[in-house]
Design a protein around this motif. Structure first.
Motif, PDB file in Angstrom:
ATOM      1  N   ASP A 226      45.774  95.009  -9.743  1.00 31.74           N
ATOM      2  CA  ASP A 226      47.076  95.351  -9.164  1.00 31.74           C
ATOM      3  C   ASP A 226      47.276  96.849  -9.027  1.00 31.74           C
ATOM      4  OD1 ASP A 226      47.856  92.729  -8.762  1.00 31.74           O
ATOM      5  OD2 ASP A 226      48.570  92.523 -10.825  1.00 31.74           O
ATOM      6  N   THR A 227      46.316  97.495  -8.385  1.00 29.20           N
ATOM      7  CA  THR A 227      46.431  98.930  -8.123  1.00 29.20           C
ATOM      8  C   THR A 227      46.432  99.158  -6.609  1.00 29.20           C
ATOM      9  OG1 THR A 227      44.036  99.076  -8.291  1.00 29.20           O
ATOM     10  CG2 THR A 227      45.297  99.665 -10.267  1.00 29.20           C
ATOM     11  N   GLY A 228      46.877 100.362  -6.230  1.00 26.13           N
ATOM     12  CA  GLY A 228      46.845 100.733  -4.814  1.00 26.13           C
ATOM     13  C   GLY A 228      48.038 100.218  -4.040  1.00 26.13           C
ATOM     14  N   LEU A 229      47.935 100.317  -2.728  1.00 25.08           N
ATOM     15  CA  LEU A 229      49.081 100.020  -1.860  1.00 25.08           C
ATOM     16  C   LEU A 229      49.426  98.539  -1.830  1.00 25.08           C
ATOM     17  CD1 LEU A 229      48.175 102.277   1.209  1.00 25.08           C
ATOM     18  CD2 LEU A 229      49.981 102.691  -0.504  1.00 25.08           C
ATOM     19  N   ASN A 230      50.690  98.258  -1.507  1.00 23.52           N
ATOM     20  CA  ASN A 230      51.128  96.890  -1.294  1.00 23.52           C
ATOM     21  C   ASN A 230      50.577  96.347   0.012  1.00 23.52           C
ATOM     22  OD1 ASN A 230      52.702  95.242  -2.975  1.00 23.52           O
ATOM     23  ND2 ASN A 230      54.384  96.698  -2.861  1.00 23.52           N
ATOM     24  N   THR A 231      50.240  95.071   0.014  1.00 22.50           N
ATOM     25  CA  THR A 231      49.755  94.409   1.230  1.00 22.50           C
ATOM     26  C   THR A 231      50.638  93.196   1.475  1.00 22.50           C
ATOM     27  OG1 THR A 231      48.350  92.796   0.112  1.00 22.50           O
ATOM     28  CG2 THR A 231      47.401  94.978   0.490  1.00 22.50           C
ATOM     29  N   GLY A 232      50.325  92.432   2.499  1.00 22.93           N
ATOM     30  CA  GLY A 232      51.015  91.161   2.711  1.00 22.93           C
ATOM     31  C   GLY A 232      50.656  90.140   1.644  1.00 22.93           C
ATOM     32  N   GLY A 233      49.546  90.373   0.954  1.00 22.29           N
ATOM     33  CA  GLY A 233      49.066  89.436  -0.065  1.00 22.29           C
ATOM     34  C   GLY A 233      47.570  89.263   0.079  1.00 22.29           C
ATOM     35  N   MET A 234      46.837  89.427  -1.031  1.00 17.61           N
ATOM     36  CA  MET A 234      45.365  89.450  -1.010  1.00 17.61           C
ATOM     37  C   MET A 234      44.738  88.172  -1.563  1.00 17.61           C
ATOM     38  SD  MET A 234      44.457  92.308   0.352  1.00 17.61           S
ATOM     39  CE  MET A 234      42.755  92.554  -0.171  1.00 17.61           C
ATOM     40  N   GLY A 235      45.573  87.256  -2.000  1.00 20.35           N
ATOM     41  CA  GLY A 235      45.046  86.015  -2.549  1.00 20.35           C
ATOM     42  C   GLY A 235      46.168  85.291  -3.251  1.00 20.35           C
ATOM     43  N   ALA A 236      45.941  84.038  -3.583  1.00 18.34           N
ATOM     44  CA  ALA A 236      46.972  83.264  -4.282  1.00 18.34           C
ATOM     45  C   ALA A 236      46.328  82.116  -5.022  1.00 18.34           C
ATOM     46  CB  ALA A 236      48.004  82.728  -3.293  1.00 18.34           C
ATOM     47  N   VAL A 237      47.014  81.692  -6.080  1.00 16.02           N
ATOM     48  CA  VAL A 237      46.554  80.526  -6.839  1.00 16.02           C
ATOM     49  C   VAL A 237      47.725  79.593  -7.104  1.00 16.02           C
ATOM     50  CG1 VAL A 237      44.707  81.838  -7.952  1.00 16.02           C
ATOM     51  CG2 VAL A 237      46.912  81.593  -9.116  1.00 16.02           C
ATOM     52  N   SER A 238      47.396  78.329  -7.284  1.00 14.47           N
ATOM     53  CA  SER A 238      48.393  77.317  -7.640  1.00 14.47           C
ATOM     54  C   SER A 238      47.666  76.194  -8.367  1.00 14.47           C
ATOM     55  CB  SER A 238      49.055  76.768  -6.375  1.00 14.47           C
ATOM     56  OG  SER A 238      49.980  75.742  -6.699  1.00 14.47           O
ATOM     57  N   PRO A 239      48.171  75.643  -9.446  1.00 17.04           N
ATOM     58  CA  PRO A 239      49.435  75.983 -10.085  1.00 17.04           C
ATOM     59  C   PRO A 239      49.337  77.297 -10.861  1.00 17.04           C
ATOM     60  CG  PRO A 239      48.276  74.338 -11.399  1.00 17.04           C
ATOM     61  CD  PRO A 239      47.459  74.561 -10.172  1.00 17.04           C
ATOM     62  N   VAL A 240      50.460  77.739 -11.413  1.00 13.86           N
ATOM     63  CA  VAL A 240      50.525  78.983 -12.170  1.00 13.86           C
ATOM     64  C   VAL A 240      50.763  78.598 -13.637  1.00 13.86           C
ATOM     65  CG1 VAL A 240      51.782  81.153 -12.434  1.00 13.86           C
ATOM     66  CG2 VAL A 240      51.496  80.134 -10.161  1.00 13.86           C
ATOM     67  N   PRO A 241      49.775  78.874 -14.507  1.00 12.73           N
ATOM     68  CA  PRO A 241      49.842  78.366 -15.878  1.00 12.73           C
ATOM     69  C   PRO A 241      51.168  78.621 -16.607  1.00 12.73           C
ATOM     70  CG  PRO A 241      47.713  79.382 -15.481  1.00 12.73           C
ATOM     71  CD  PRO A 241      48.532  79.607 -14.247  1.00 12.73           C
ATOM     72  N   PHE A 242      51.760  79.820 -16.476  1.00 12.53           N
ATOM     73  CA  PHE A 242      52.980  80.068 -17.257  1.00 12.53           C
ATOM     74  C   PHE A 242      54.191  79.333 -16.687  1.00 12.53           C
ATOM     75  CE2 PHE A 242      53.335  83.671 -14.269  1.00 12.53           C
ATOM     76  CZ  PHE A 242      54.664  83.552 -13.896  1.00 12.53           C
ATOM     77  N   ALA A 243      54.081  78.889 -15.452  1.00 11.52           N
ATOM     78  CA  ALA A 243      55.189  78.140 -14.855  1.00 11.52           C
ATOM     79  C   ALA A 243      55.082  76.679 -15.299  1.00 11.52           C
ATOM     80  CB  ALA A 243      55.145  78.252 -13.333  1.00 11.52           C
ATOM     81  N   ASN A 244      55.174  76.490 -16.622  1.00  6.99           N
ATOM     82  CA  ASN A 244      55.042  75.151 -17.188  1.00  6.99           C
ATOM     83  C   ASN A 244      56.351  74.379 -17.016  1.00  6.99           C
ATOM     84  OD1 ASN A 244      56.722  76.340 -19.016  1.00  6.99           O
ATOM     85  ND2 ASN A 244      55.143  76.645 -20.576  1.00  6.99           N
ATOM     86  N   ARG A 245      56.376  73.187 -17.537  1.00 10.20           N
ATOM     87  CA  ARG A 245      57.518  72.303 -17.377  1.00 10.20           C
ATOM     88  C   ARG A 245      58.820  72.961 -17.837  1.00 10.20           C
ATOM     89  NH1 ARG A 245      58.195  66.655 -17.115  1.00 10.20           N
ATOM     90  NH2 ARG A 245      60.431  66.394 -16.806  1.00 10.20           N
ATOM     91  N   GLU A 246      58.741  73.606 -19.011  1.00 11.08           N
ATOM     92  CA  GLU A 246      59.943  74.226 -19.576  1.00 11.08           C
ATOM     93  C   GLU A 246      60.470  75.340 -18.665  1.00 11.08           C
ATOM     94  OE1 GLU A 246      59.200  76.135 -23.320  1.00 11.08           O
ATOM     95  OE2 GLU A 246      61.296  76.724 -23.533  1.00 11.08           O
ATOM     96  N   PHE A 247      59.537  76.170 -18.195  1.00 10.58           N
ATOM     97  CA  PHE A 247      59.949  77.287 -17.345  1.00 10.58           C
ATOM     98  C   PHE A 247      60.491  76.755 -16.004  1.00 10.58           C
ATOM     99  CE2 PHE A 247      59.139  80.710 -14.266  1.00 10.58           C
ATOM    100  CZ  PHE A 247      59.808  81.747 -14.881  1.00 10.58           C
ATOM    101  N   MET A 248      59.802  75.781 -15.425  1.00 11.34           N
ATOM    102  CA  MET A 248      60.226  75.256 -14.124  1.00 11.34           C
ATOM    103  C   MET A 248      61.564  74.520 -14.230  1.00 11.34           C
ATOM    104  SD  MET A 248      58.266  76.456 -11.856  1.00 11.34           S
ATOM    105  CE  MET A 248      58.588  75.501 -10.374  1.00 11.34           C
ATOM    106  N   ASP A 249      61.820  73.928 -15.387  1.00  9.08           N
ATOM    107  CA  ASP A 249      63.147  73.313 -15.594  1.00  9.08           C
ATOM    108  C   ASP A 249      64.234  74.384 -15.553  1.00  9.08           C
ATOM    109  OD1 ASP A 249      62.310  70.736 -15.674  1.00  9.08           O
ATOM    110  OD2 ASP A 249      62.294  70.559 -17.868  1.00  9.08           O
ATOM    111  N   LYS A 250      63.936  75.537 -16.162  1.00  3.64           N
ATOM    112  CA  LYS A 250      64.907  76.647 -16.114  1.00  3.64           C
ATOM    113  C   LYS A 250      65.104  77.116 -14.670  1.00  3.64           C
ATOM    114  CE  LYS A 250      64.062  78.651 -20.690  1.00  3.64           C
ATOM    115  NZ  LYS A 250      63.560  79.846 -21.403  1.00  3.64           N
TER     116      LYS A 250
END
Ligand code: AMP
Ligand code: GLY
Length: 425
Positions: A226-250
């Motif tokens: 996560d260094t350098g200039l901002n872009t439109g987006g250089m990649g993505a993943v799904s699912p996101v481990p920390f976005a677990n059931r408890e977090f997504m309920d919130k």
């Protein structure tokens, strides 16, 4: 169903790819599309901000549903244009009207909306050139880093995060006097900096009901770690481990439900996709931003993880019965790696021939910025060129497959990030 998708990036290719698998599909058009969308539908050369042309094409081709990929036509009122013409009343647009699209089109509007509905977000104040001195004073009261946001659309570049107070003041002045982002920054939101990891959460709504789509994490900076200039987006993943059931309920209870209910209560009809840019601050979700469309490259991992028929969801929107439709999510992980042109996000060259493209068994290659020449060769045609997506039993396996496929594709001066997803492992 005859479907027209507006846009020309990886997001639109992924929506087209998913739509092409539907048993409800008759004809699929993508305007203007790219070399990749041609393999799943028919490209239409059209200016998608010229609503009259879009309407004419839709009538001539008996289009039932139009999916608006990017935000600009929505913020400019494409839905209102279709609503205003009796002869277009049978066509459903997937996307909000101009008023509802203000959630993305005006940061000041979205911050006020969140305040009215108690939706967690960073503390803020809005300034214009008439009270610029109050703006300087507000900055003095805050701790660095300073977050300055142009109120209006600024091609994804309207957010500045600055360490130095003097610089923050001088940038505020440039924004408010119009020399930075023109009219888009005639109002500026200054907000508290939030520290945490971000996750993109998507829903599709008919204004009353909603379905939560798979969440994703996007990698915005050009450089590793996560260094350098901002872009439109250089990649993505799904699912996101920390976005677990408890977090997504919130997220559901504190953000999504209050948003849908708040819009309805205020008489703002929102139909289409809502993108919640969420930051996880010590286990609690805060809204960084709303977008009135899907994310790119998030869509390139979100669409592959939707098992249900996408057109069935669109039909639910058309008939106001989304609540009765099911959404089934693929439990596998998906990872996408964006191959970009050398130099991006600054100056880069176009027109380089792309070698190694074929139907891959282990990956799907979504085209982001490509075109085909008269001989049928596929050429680069943008900063972001290809999004290479793979499934895996887990994130490591999905990433491995995508990176192997990336290695077998080449074009002159290609670049990509080699650390997508590694922070989550
Ligand atoms: P946006 O253009 O609104 O997506 O903002 C660009 C990026 O700036 C976001 O994805 C965040 O990484 C960052 N950002 C925006 N607002 C904040 C904030 N209040 N605190 C920390 N980071 C922020
Ligand atoms: N990937 C972030 C966006 O689409 O805005």
């Amino acid at each position: 169903m005859n479907l027209l998708i507006l846009g020309s990036g990886g997001r639109e290719h992924a929506i087209a790819w998913k739509s092409a698998q539907s048993s409800h599909l008759s004809k699929l058009f993508i305007a203007p599309g790219n070399a990749g969308t041609k393999s799943v539908g028919t490209n239409v050369d059209m200016d998608i901000n010229d609503f009259k042309s879009v309407a004419e094409f839709a009538l001539e081709n008996k289009i039932d549903v139009i999916v608006v990929g990017p935000e600009e036509p929505l913020v400019n009122g494409i839905v209102d244009y279709f609503d205003s013409r009796e002869d277009l009343s049978k066509i459903t647009l997937i996307g909000p009207n101009k008023e509802a699209a203000q959630l993305e089109g005006s940061k000041d509007f979205s911050k006020k909306f969140m305040a009215r509905h108690n939706i967690p977000t960073a503390k803020y104040a809005t300034f214009t050139k008439d009270n610029i001195n109050d703006g300087y004073g507000y900055l003095e009261l805050m701790k660095p880093p300073y977050v300055l946001k142009a109120d209006g659309l600024a091609a994804g570049k309207g957010v500045l995060i600055l360490e130095d107070l003097k610089e923050a003041k001088s940038e505020l002045k440039k924004m408010l006097t119009g020399s930075k982002f023109g009219k888009a920054s005639s109002k500026v939101v200054i907000e508290q900096f939030l520290k945490g990891v971000e996750v993109s959460v998507f829903v599709i709504s008919d204004g009353t009901h909603y379905k939560i789509l798979p969440e994703a994490k996007d990698y915005k900076r050009i450089g590793a770690n996560d260094t350098g200039l901002n872009t439109g987006g250089m990649g993505a993943v799904s699912p996101v481990p920390f976005a677990n059931r408890e977090f997504m309920d919130k997220v559901d209870n504190q953000v999504i439900i209050p948003t849908i209910k708040g819009l309805k209560k205020e008489g703002i009809h929102y139909s289409g996709f809502i993108f919640f840019g969420i930051i996880n601050v010590k286990g609690d979700p805060y809204v960084i931003e709303y977008n009135c469309r899907l994310g790119d490259p998030e869509t390139e991992v979100v669409m592959p993880r939707i098992k249900s028929d996408l057109l069935d969801l669109f039909d639910g929107i058309a008939s106001g019965t989304l609540g009765e439709r099911d959404i089934e999510i693929d439990p596998r992980s998906a990872a996408t790696i964006m191959m970009v042109s050398g130099g991006y996000p600054e100056a880069y060259e176009k027109g380089k021939q792309i070698m190694g493209l074929k139907d891959f068994e282990k990956s799907v290659v979504f085209h982001a910025g490509t075109t085909e020449n008269e001989e049928g060769a596929v050429l680069t045609n943008g900063g972001r060129v290809l999004a290479v997506t793979s499934y895996g039993r887990d994130l490591v396996k999905a990433l491995k497959k995508s990176y192997e496929t990336v290695d077998s594709i080449s074009f002159d001066d290609a670049n990509y990030r080699k650390d997508i997803g590694f922070d989550l492992l």
